[in-house]
Write an enzyme that holds these catalytic residues in place. Sequence first.
Site, PDB file in Angstrom:
ATOM      1  N   CYS A 103     -12.449  22.299 -23.693  1.00 33.35           N
ATOM      2  CA  CYS A 103     -12.838  23.579 -23.122  1.00 33.35           C
ATOM      3  C   CYS A 103     -12.195  23.749 -21.756  1.00 33.35           C
ATOM      4  CB  CYS A 103     -14.355  23.691 -23.002  1.00 33.35           C
ATOM      5  SG  CYS A 103     -15.072  22.535 -21.811  1.00 33.35           S
ATOM      6  N   CYS A 148     -12.576  21.076 -19.076  1.00 31.94           N
ATOM      7  CA  CYS A 148     -11.577  19.999 -19.119  1.00 31.94           C
ATOM      8  C   CYS A 148     -10.335  20.400 -18.326  1.00 31.94           C
ATOM      9  CB  CYS A 148     -11.188  19.692 -20.565  1.00 31.94           C
ATOM     10  SG  CYS A 148     -12.563  19.229 -21.632  1.00 31.94           S
ATOM     11  N   ASP A 173      19.451  51.217 -12.292  1.00 30.89           N
ATOM     12  CA  ASP A 173      20.853  51.317 -11.915  1.00 30.89           C
ATOM     13  C   ASP A 173      21.508  52.210 -12.963  1.00 30.89           C
ATOM     14  OD1 ASP A 173      23.376  50.616 -10.694  1.00 30.89           O
ATOM     15  OD2 ASP A 173      23.721  49.376 -12.460  1.00 30.89           O
ATOM     16  N   ASP A 192      21.987  45.358 -14.380  1.00 32.76           N
ATOM     17  CA  ASP A 192      22.737  44.381 -15.170  1.00 32.76           C
ATOM     18  C   ASP A 192      23.831  43.690 -14.380  1.00 32.76           C
ATOM     19  OD1 ASP A 192      24.532  46.497 -14.913  1.00 32.76           O
ATOM     20  OD2 ASP A 192      25.472  46.076 -16.846  1.00 32.76           O
ATOM     21  N   ASP A 210      23.059  44.123  -8.439  1.00 30.71           N
ATOM     22  CA  ASP A 210      21.657  44.515  -8.614  1.00 30.71           C
ATOM     23  C   ASP A 210      20.691  43.398  -8.252  1.00 30.71           C
ATOM     24  OD1 ASP A 210      22.397  47.034  -9.655  1.00 30.71           O
ATOM     25  OD2 ASP A 210      22.742  46.154 -11.620  1.00 30.71           O
TER      26      ASP A 210
END
Length: 752
Positions: A29, A32, A429, A639, A643
Amino acid sequence: MNNSLPVSAPTPDTPAPDALTLEVKGMSCASCVAHIERALKKVPGVVEASVNLALETATVHGNNLQAKTLEAAVEDAGYHASVRTAAKKPVAARGADPEQLQFLLAAAFTLPLVAPMLLQWVGVHLMLNGWLQLALATPVQFWFGRRFLLGSLKALKSGTANMDTLVALGTLAAFSLSLFQLLNGHSGMHDLYFEAATVIITLILLGKWLEARARVQTTAAIRALQALSPEHATVLRNGAEATIAIAGLQVGDVLVIRPGERVAADGVITEGRGQLDEALLTGESAPVLREPGAAVTGGAINLDGLLQVRVTATGTETTLARIVRLVETAQNSKAPIQRLADKVSGVMVPVVIAIAAVTALGWGFIGGDWAAATLNAVSVLVIACPCALGLATPAALMAGTGVAAQSGILIRDADALEQAQALTIVAFDKTGTLTEGRPRLEKIVSLSGDGNGDKNIDKNSVLALAAGLQQGSSHPLAQAVLASAKERHLAPVAMHNSRTLAGRGVTAQNDGKDYWFGNRRLLQDLGWSDSELDQHQQAAGAEGYTLAWLARSSEAGNQLLGLVLFRDTLRSTARAAIDQLHQLGIRTLMLSGDNRASAEAIAREIDLDDVRADILPEHKADAIRALQQQGAIVAMVGDGINDAPALAAADVGIAMGGGTDVAMQTAGITLMQSDPLRVADAIAISQQTWRKIRQNLFWAFAYNLLGIPLAAAGLLNPMLAGAMMAFSSVSVVSNALLLRYWRPSRQPPAQS
């Protein structure tokens, strides 16, 4: 649209040399989880420790970490740990079988004890001998239930308490009360409670079995990715084909890939052409054509044609290995909201034990019925659901990031997912994101007749000079200039001392004169006024062209020689992507270094909410921070290498799959397809996953907040309490698994 998958895949924040992942066994659980994290953080050199109950892992960050020391710390805490190796899978696909067998055997012993009670409802009165009941209950309590007894003893030894403690205390209390009654001559069905203890254990075993099955399903996505890598490859060695183990591949080897076979490693096609299925890598169901010179990715299926591929990456450096590592990183991460649940779970078990003690004493002293008092206390103990609290968040996170990965959406970690679901603005962009990133040279203008230009500079001369300035550049506009010069059979003018001016253009020298080729900002820096530039730019910009200027500096002064006009093609899904973001209630913005007229023309075409044009790459990050200061939660989609600062500044950086490594390493989300529609999909799956996390935590807390008082009030018998406890964790994992049915939006058909 050809959505190519880059050979250089996203590199996540993979564990550095000062990070280790342990596989932890024996957790039951969230208590633990909290206990193991505390134990690991006490180890010298450990900076951070994060335990994932659903994956049964512990990720440790620190300095000079020693695997043996960390394993010993977990062992001392009462659990078993081993360092995960690259060959190990997160959850075994057959892990549910032992759980099923234990449940079925326990049920076989439990059913005779429950049958008389069930038969009473149909008027059949059957009484089992008390000693027979003891014989049936003992193996369930001490053999099938030994995992709870041993778990509670380990917890006691380490000075903690967990779910095993609650189950062990509850069932032992019911069993001991029944044994006491039996030894004192009470052998009637209503005097013994062996069935309560056995039903509790059996139902919890049923819950563990169903939970194990569900947890295997939550890791189905990552197992599917791992299965993409074949075990053997066919290579050309000394002019002959040889079959070798995948581990023996080396960079530079030439693979032979026949129709129907998987590509064994990342590479470049040297011979042959064929359609490749990259669906499990990119989420794109349509096959893509790959020809000589094209990059291919390990794990893709060659549908037709015989290919020869030169290997460019092997082992942990392949795209597939990096994707798996990124998904594992995301699934091992811990959402901030989970830390609250872990804190609650850390104190929950002792509190429940205290409530059970008060319940027993209250019912015993006030009502005088100590048997009923004991059973009510048992109900309190077994209805508590720390396991559900521990599974609520990681189960949803695993399912959500898994289904996203199958759709080509790679979410770095829980923090990125949490931010993505709350976004208010998405900034794009332009080049390579909303457009194809492959601009075409549309028009050349010579200014030889306006009094500023050189009468000897015609259109071909403008192009030849521009091509000379752009020699060696990989910028999309440079490639368009060079391609156009080649088509017209024009030799680029030889230049020397070439320099790139970031965000402006390029300069070089020829015959003692300085030449400049770049945007409006470059010419403004050189001294040209806006009025001089406007007369040439307005008409072209209004039509959506991107402009680049050719200028020259000499002893005679500065001269404008010409303009070059470019047009980039909008991605076919750009408008649909913006529409979907609007439907999600998100504003859209474009950050572009292009001229304002061109940028606004594109914005009008796809219905963007706002445009920031003529903006330098380093100022994109400033624009992002300005929006954040106004209270916006901002994503940046890009990309290119330029950027990266904006991706890092944004609350969520989203890198397009066709982009550079720098962009993808900086981003919180990577899209394996260069398709803006996937931006809305990434946000949608983040919202769906976060919704499941909130639902799971609500139900996990509700089970406890409602169940414990009802049990303390004597309104729940132990068997019903055990059933509720068992199915609490099953319900949250099953709810999380509904995310597997999520599907990304479909790309609209191409326009004819």
